[in-house]
Design an enzyme around this catalytic site. Structure first.
Site, short mmCIF file in Angstrom:
data_model
loop_
_atom_site.label_atom_id
_atom_site.label_comp_id
_atom_site.label_asym_id
_atom_site.label_seq_id
_atom_site.Cartn_x
_atom_site.Cartn_y
_atom_site.Cartn_z
N HIS A 100 37.22 -40.84 4.94
CA HIS A 100 38.35 -39.92 4.80
C HIS A 100 37.82 -38.51 4.93
CE1 HIS A 100 37.08 -39.72 0.56
NE2 HIS A 100 37.82 -38.65 0.43
N HIS A 105 37.94 -34.19 4.04
CA HIS A 105 38.20 -33.10 3.10
C HIS A 105 38.33 -31.83 3.95
CE1 HIS A 105 36.12 -35.14 -0.62
NE2 HIS A 105 37.28 -35.70 -0.30
N ASP A 156 37.74 -39.50 -5.78
CA ASP A 156 37.28 -40.55 -4.84
C ASP A 156 36.46 -41.60 -5.58
OD1 ASP A 156 38.38 -39.19 -2.68
OD2 ASP A 156 36.52 -38.08 -2.30
N GLU A 183 44.47 -34.63 4.80
CA GLU A 183 43.35 -35.58 4.76
C GLU A 183 43.68 -36.76 5.67
OE1 GLU A 183 41.60 -36.88 1.13
OE2 GLU A 183 41.41 -34.86 0.32
ZN LIG Z 1 38.10 -37.35 -1.09
#
Ligand SMILES: [Zn+2]
Length: 121
Positions: free
Chosen positions: A66, A68, A79, A12
């Site tokens: 961010h 995935h 999250d 990530e």
């Molecule tokens: Zn996430």
């Protein structure tokens, strides 16, 4: 943003978006301290440096992004639980052979998808 995300997959990747009046002017990649394919923890030192830079430029923090790399295609329960700032949270997910970006507004433990507009400059 996508370049940073792609360079770090399958881990990530994460970072901050700075701007004014809801308009992003600068993407600031931040190291994922977790170095994990399923989690991100922003490096606290880099994050602090980024916040100081944003302040020094007279900008505001308007988003956090961010990735995935292995899904899900939306913001995760983790999250939502860990969201510390009232800003738009962008999630890049790899799905069906392509990267997609979605934005969510997280408030009181709930995430609502937001409409993003992308301008050419
Ligand atoms: Zn996430």
């Amino acid at each position: 943003m996508l370049k940073h995300v792609m360079e770090h997959a399958p881990l990530e990747a994460c970072g901050l978006l700075a701007g004014k009046n809801g308009r992003v002017e600068k993407v600031i990649p931040v190291r994922n301290q977790a170095q994990s394919p399923v989690r991100f923890v922003m490096d606290p030192y880099e994050q602090l440096q980024a916040f100081e830079w944003i302040d020094s430029q007279g900008l505001e923090l308007i988003g956090i992004f961010h990735s995935h790399p292995a899904g899900p295609e939306r913001i995760s329960a983790t999250d939502i639980r860990e969201a510390a700032y009232e800003v738009v949270h962008l999630v890049w997910s790899f799905f069906d052979g392509a990267w997609k970006m979605r934005g969510f507004w997280i408030q009181k433990g709930q995430a609502d998808e937001v409409i993003l507009s992308i301008e050419k400059r």
